[in-house]
Design a protein around this motif. Structure first.
Motif, PDB file in Angstrom:
ATOM      1  N   SER A 199     -74.835  22.606 -39.544  1.00  0.00           N
ATOM      2  CA  SER A 199     -73.704  21.700 -39.684  1.00  0.00           C
ATOM      3  C   SER A 199     -73.304  21.141 -38.338  1.00  0.00           C
ATOM      4  CB  SER A 199     -72.506  22.436 -40.308  1.00  0.00           C
ATOM      5  OG  SER A 199     -72.854  22.959 -41.571  1.00  0.00           O
ATOM      6  N   GLU A 200     -72.727  19.942 -38.388  1.00  0.00           N
ATOM      7  CA  GLU A 200     -72.257  19.262 -37.171  1.00  0.00           C
ATOM      8  C   GLU A 200     -70.751  19.461 -37.056  1.00  0.00           C
ATOM      9  OE1 GLU A 200     -72.012  14.716 -35.331  1.00  0.00           O
ATOM     10  OE2 GLU A 200     -72.939  15.079 -37.301  1.00  0.00           O
ATOM     11  N   GLN A 227     -72.013  18.848 -43.245  1.00  0.00           N
ATOM     12  CA  GLN A 227     -73.375  19.177 -43.672  1.00  0.00           C
ATOM     13  C   GLN A 227     -74.026  17.941 -44.277  1.00  0.00           C
ATOM     14  OE1 GLN A 227     -72.101  23.668 -45.145  1.00  0.00           O
ATOM     15  NE2 GLN A 227     -73.498  22.467 -46.385  1.00  0.00           N
ATOM     16  N   ASP A 228     -75.278  17.666 -43.868  1.00  0.00           N
ATOM     17  CA  ASP A 228     -76.037  16.585 -44.499  1.00  0.00           C
ATOM     18  C   ASP A 228     -76.492  17.054 -45.873  1.00  0.00           C
ATOM     19  OD1 ASP A 228     -75.722  15.059 -42.296  1.00  0.00           O
ATOM     20  OD2 ASP A 228     -77.684  15.502 -41.429  1.00  0.00           O
ATOM     21  N   ALA A 229     -76.400  16.154 -46.829  1.00  0.00           N
ATOM     22  CA  ALA A 229     -76.801  16.513 -48.185  1.00  0.00           C
ATOM     23  C   ALA A 229     -77.567  15.349 -48.801  1.00  0.00           C
ATOM     24  CB  ALA A 229     -75.568  16.849 -49.027  1.00  0.00           C
ATOM     25  N   LYS A 230     -78.904  15.400 -48.710  1.00  0.00           N
ATOM     26  CA  LYS A 230     -79.734  14.348 -49.292  1.00  0.00           C
ATOM     27  C   LYS A 230     -80.143  14.761 -50.700  1.00  0.00           C
ATOM     28  CE  LYS A 230     -81.701  12.910 -44.873  1.00  0.00           C
ATOM     29  NZ  LYS A 230     -82.921  12.841 -44.053  1.00  0.00           N
ATOM     30  N   TRP A 281     -71.671  29.442 -38.716  1.00  0.00           N
ATOM     31  CA  TRP A 281     -71.814  28.769 -40.016  1.00  0.00           C
ATOM     32  C   TRP A 281     -73.240  28.233 -40.179  1.00  0.00           C
ATOM     33  CZ3 TRP A 281     -67.908  27.721 -43.762  1.00  0.00           C
ATOM     34  CH2 TRP A 281     -68.287  26.854 -44.786  1.00  0.00           C
ATOM     35  N   SER A 282     -73.731  27.565 -39.149  1.00  0.00           N
ATOM     36  CA  SER A 282     -75.084  26.991 -39.214  1.00  0.00           C
ATOM     37  C   SER A 282     -76.138  28.075 -39.404  1.00  0.00           C
ATOM     38  CB  SER A 282     -75.379  26.195 -37.929  1.00  0.00           C
ATOM     39  OG  SER A 282     -74.522  25.086 -37.826  1.00  0.00           O
ATOM     40  N   LYS A 289     -75.487  11.931 -48.597  1.00  0.00           N
ATOM     41  CA  LYS A 289     -74.045  12.128 -48.569  1.00  0.00           C
ATOM     42  C   LYS A 289     -73.722  13.303 -47.648  1.00  0.00           C
ATOM     43  CE  LYS A 289     -72.004  13.975 -52.098  1.00  0.00           C
ATOM     44  NZ  LYS A 289     -71.504  14.267 -53.455  1.00  0.00           N
ATOM     45  N   TYR A 290     -72.459  13.519 -47.405  1.00  0.00           N
ATOM     46  CA  TYR A 290     -72.026  14.602 -46.528  1.00  0.00           C
ATOM     47  C   TYR A 290     -71.074  15.534 -47.278  1.00  0.00           C
ATOM     48  CZ  TYR A 290     -73.747  11.499 -42.844  1.00  0.00           C
ATOM     49  OH  TYR A 290     -74.528  10.687 -42.065  1.00  0.00           O
TER      50      TYR A 290
END
Length: 893
Positions: free
Chosen positions: A856-857, A816-819, A849-850, A825-826
């Motif tokens: 999420s990737e 998950q991208d977390a800005k 999940w997404s 960060k991830y």
């Protein structure tokens, strides 16, 4: 004969949980397996017999011992045929099967000619023998197998039974009080392969509600090592500290680490680092401790932007020495002489055994605590206390691991020093200091000692059983006791006879070994048990406790105290290894808590024992245990109160919030997004949409011919602004709320896991009949599956734990991208193994999940990039090694 001739019928009424089980029998048997787990006293044998009659096919029943084998025949005749005469269509010989054939696991194993170590010739002969048995069973048209105490099937007998099962393709009915949950993964798979997944669990609280088990409580009594033992422990710690200081200053070891290729050219050895992350990390920590500069390339490899290196301690010294002496012989070959000398010294001092290096969790230190002579005094204190309360009504059993017959004497006095734990040393301790004149007995496979006052009674019971030759030997140093001479004729019945005189009150305290009295033994009048055993395994712990929790039909007010003895190590971490053994044991059974709000659960914490900081605390805790033990009436009331609070035993996962720092990170990220969008809503009206408003007015100036039209235009543009940024604000609030309450977030993860398990057909119960329940309590949260079978609930918990546990070596990760403001960060989660076996299943899990949690990737970790990510995550997991997630069984609504 292939069907039952008399249509036998159970002569009593079914208990409610038994009726519920039988009503759902067809559903359980859809996979031709029925696997039931239930504690002693639940009527497993009767249920197995009723299932046999329902199936109405020739049946093979396999039991763990001769005594249990005979019980099956007796129970069937007594409870279903209402006769003492065994019909000729019941056989107890596997080589001559009947309509019902009852044998033992050992009987099948022996008949098949197998041994644990077979030659090729042996294998050929055993297969001929086993094939003959198969032919005879096939000729009899055996179609049902019943495995009693099925946990025995994890050992070598499994092979013979699997061959039988494969050849016969029967319906398999497996019954056990103690599934071997604590065995290795491969052993568990073998167990499930033979028995099928667990279908039904009949729990202790259910039996308590029905009145089929007596109120009981677990109590802990703490002892301290003796002066001599404490000296040994202190010497051990002193040696460990000396070794630690030596390693801190060992220049040969330092040189070996500096020269190792992985620290010289780490980028050329990424594969090695990936496979040996703990060894690699230990070397970095040691080099840093020795004031050697750590190149930035190492921080880049492990993804440590903060350049944090932990302190070098005993844990990392163990990892370092394991690396140096065991893991990588090739690259340390030029230090052979130093390594050999170091290894030999570790072995001599007891720190290295069977290629395992351990300073404070090793066999030698454990043995001092487990067999501490201080426990003998503890056993005496408990025995005297319980006798002072119950007097002549005391029926106590003390179970231990060994006999230690060398502590008997043929002299006129026995002054042998009691420096080991065993049945005879315990007997001697109680006999020598018996101011209360308690009647003490010993019952083991090779030594039986009884009070002389019970001699006439034992003679009477022997005559009833047709045993004519019984003789006794005097205990030369005490005229109050005699030893029973065990003949071949008597060996088969001595356990039953001594048990009977114990139940009739001729013995107050019976000392025995867990091997003899742990399983299949029944003494319903027993009201106190002392576990003077070292075992912590699921199977043995439950077997031993199961002896005292049975009801006594002659005394409906019976209660049971179960004493666990711990030798507390003041120098050890968390009280030492003996404390660890008991804590592990407590995970294997449920009982009532001693908290103000009484509950029923399965952990050590339910005893509410405060942290022991000094030796004086031990006396206070023991006094508290005695106070609880004395008030048996209150114990019964506590059970009633706790049972009223629930109607089902659930298996839940319990997670400390501190173990999930990613949740805090995500919560802060969405809080930032939420506040930013709220600010944008306000600014848009004033600035952004002010510009749009002005341009709109200029474009439509000719059409604005009234105040009313102007106000509608303002409303239109303002509304559009609110919709655009309001939508963003709503989405950010929604995501923030997912992380604001950690229980809500874990519940969402649980829902994704449940949906995926349903898709994979691991869970087949309709989704509308199940619900994920998540809650939080102070610094902990819990989650479980409501509805579904016992197996489905267990699978749900197991898979959920894989998702939220520290990351080890999964095939796929979710990223998950977390800005957060200007920082990117991830956050990573492991895709559970059951969904990672193929790409399609992993993608479906990622999509769910997404949709439910966050876009999420999916990362495949078996690529170069994937391994790099995994290496960094495993490094973080290694640093956070104290993280703990517990499985809890709890009685709830």
């Amino acid at each position: 004969m292939t069907i039952f001739p008399l249509k036998p019928k159970f002569k009593y009424s079914w208990r409610s949980y038994q009726k519920k089980f039988l009503d759902n029998l067809d559903e359980f048997l859809t996979n031709r397996h029925l696997h039931v787990t239930a504690p002693p006293g639940s009527g497993k044998t009767v249920l197995g017999l009723q299932v046999m009659l329902r199936l109405n096919k020739p049946t093979l029943i396999v039991a763990p011992t001769l005594a249990v084998k005979n019980q099956w025949v007796q129970r069937f005749c007594e409870l279903f045929l209402d006769t003492e005469v065994v019909p000729d269509w019941i056989s107890t010989d596997i080589k001559n099967p009947g309509l019902i054939t009852v044998t033992t696991y050992q009987g099948i194993h022996a008949a098949s000619g197998r041994s644990d170590e077979e030659t090729e010739t042996d294998k050929k002969s055993s297969r001929v023998s086993l094939s003959e048995i198969i032919k005879k069973l096939q000729k009899q048209k055996i179609n049902t197998f019943i495995f009693d105490e099925a946990h025995h099937l994890k050992n070598a007998w499994w092979r013979s039974l699997m061959e039988l099962k494969t050849a016969m393709n029967p319906i398999v009915v497996s019954l056990t009080a103690t599934p071997p949950f604590d065995v290795s993964g491969s052993e568990w798979q073998k167990y499930i392969q033979l028995n099928g997944p667990i279908d039904v669990e009949i729990s202790v609280p259910e039996l308590m509600v029905e009145g089929d088990l007596c109120p009981h409580q677990d109590l802990v009594y703490f002892t301290l090592p003796t002066y001599e033992e404490q000296k040994k422990i202190e010497h051990y710690h002193t040696q460990a500290e000396a070794f630690f200081k030596e390693i801190q200053n060992d220049d040969v070891l330092l040189n070996a680490m500096e020269e190792h290729p992985v620290y010289q050219k780490p980028k050329e050895h990424l594969e090695w680092i990936y496979e040996n992350i703990s060894s690699y990390t230990s070397g970095l920590i040691y080099l840093h401790f020795r004031k050697k500069e750590t190149d930035d390339i190492h921080f880049e490899i492990i993804g440590d932007q903060n350049k944090y290196i932990p302190e070098f301690d005993f844990f990392w010294m163990e990892e370092l020495l394991d690396f140096y002496l065991i893991v990588d012989e090739l690259n340390f070959k030029n230090k052979e002489e130093h390594r050999t000398a170091l290894g030999n010294r570790l072995k001599r001092q007891g720190f290295l055994e069977k290629n395992t290096i351990s300073f404070f969790r090793n066999k030698n230190l454990n043995q001092i605590l487990n067999s501490s002579i201080g426990k003998l005094q503890g056993i005496k204190d408990i025995t005297e206390f319980e006798f002072s309360v119950l007097k002549e009504d005391l029926k106590m059993v003390i179970l231990t691991d060994f006999i230690k017959k060398e502590y008997l004497s043929t002299d006129s006095e026995n002054n042998l020093q009691l420096d080991k734990i065993g049945a005879i040393p315990i007997f001697e301790k109680l006999r020598r200091e018996n101011s209360q004149n308690k009647k003490i007995g010993v019952l083991t496979g090779s030594i039986v000692i009884i009070p002389v006052t019970s001699k006439d009674k034992i003679n009477e019971l022997c005559i009833k059983k047709g045993i004519s030759e019984i003789s006794f030997s005097p205990v030369t140093y005490d005229e109050n006791y005699i030893q029973v001479n065990l003949t071949e004729q008597l060996k088969a019945d001595v356990v039953h006879i001594v048990t009977e005189i114990f139940q009739q009150g001729y013995i107050h305290v019976l000392i025995g070994t867990k091997a003899l009295l742990g399983e299949g033994w029944d003494a319903p009048k027993m009201n106190t048990l002392i576990l003077a055993s070292f075992v912590s395994s699921f199977v043995l712990s439950n077997q031993m406790r199961g002896r005292v929790i049975r009801i006594d039909k002659d005394n409906r007010e019976k209660t049971g105290n179960i004493w666990h003895i711990v030798c507390f190590d003041p120098q050890g971490e968390n009280g030492g290894q003996d404390m660890d053994v008991v804590k592990k044991r407590f995970k294997t059974f449920v009982g009532i808590s001693t908290n103000q709000e009484t509950s029923i659960e399965n952990n050590f914490e339910r005893l509410n024992i405060k942290t022991i900081e000094k030796k004086e605390d031990i006396s206070a805790i023991n006094r508290g245990s005695f106070s609880l033990a004395k008030d048996r009436e209150n114990m019964s009331q506590r059970w009633k109160s706790a049972l009223d609070k629930g109607n089902i035993l659930v298996e839940e996962i319990k997670i400390p919030v501190s173990d999930l720092p990613t949740l805090t990170d995500m919560k802060m990220i969405y809080l930032e997004k939420m506040t930013t969008n709220l600010f944008n809503i306000m600014v848009s009206i004033v600035l952004v949409f002010g510009q749009d408003l002005l341009l709109g007015i200029l474009r439509n100036i000719q059409r604005i011919d009234s105040v009313k039209n102007f106000s509608w235009l303002l409303f239109l543009f303002g509304g559009l602004g609110f919709i655009v940024y309001g939508g963003k604000f709503y989405r950010a609030v929604k995501q923030y709320l997912k992380y604001k309450n950690v229980a809500t977030h874990i519940g969402l993860i649980g829902e994704v896991v449940l949906k995926s398990l349903i898709y994979e057909r691991v869970i087949t119960t309709p989704s509308e009949k199940m619900k994920v329940i998540a809650s939080d309590n102070k610094n902990e949260m819990s989650c479980y599956l409501e509805g579904g079978s016992y197996y489905e609930k267990s699978q749900f918990i197991q898979v959920l734990q894989e998702v939220i546990s520290k990351i080890d070596n999964p095939r796929y990760l979710l990223r998950q991208d977390a800005k957060f403001f200007f920082t990117k960060k991830y956050v990573y989660y492991a895709v559970p193994e059951i969904f990672a076996r193929n790409k399609k299943s992993a993608e479906l899990f990622a999509n769910d999940w997404s949709e439910k949690i966050e876009k999420s990737e999916l990362i495949f970790t078996r690529t170069i990039e994937g391994r790099r990510v995994l290496l960094q995550l495993r490094f973080q997991s290694l640093l956070n090694r104290d993280a703990r997630i517990e499985h809890l069984h709890k009685w709830t609504r």
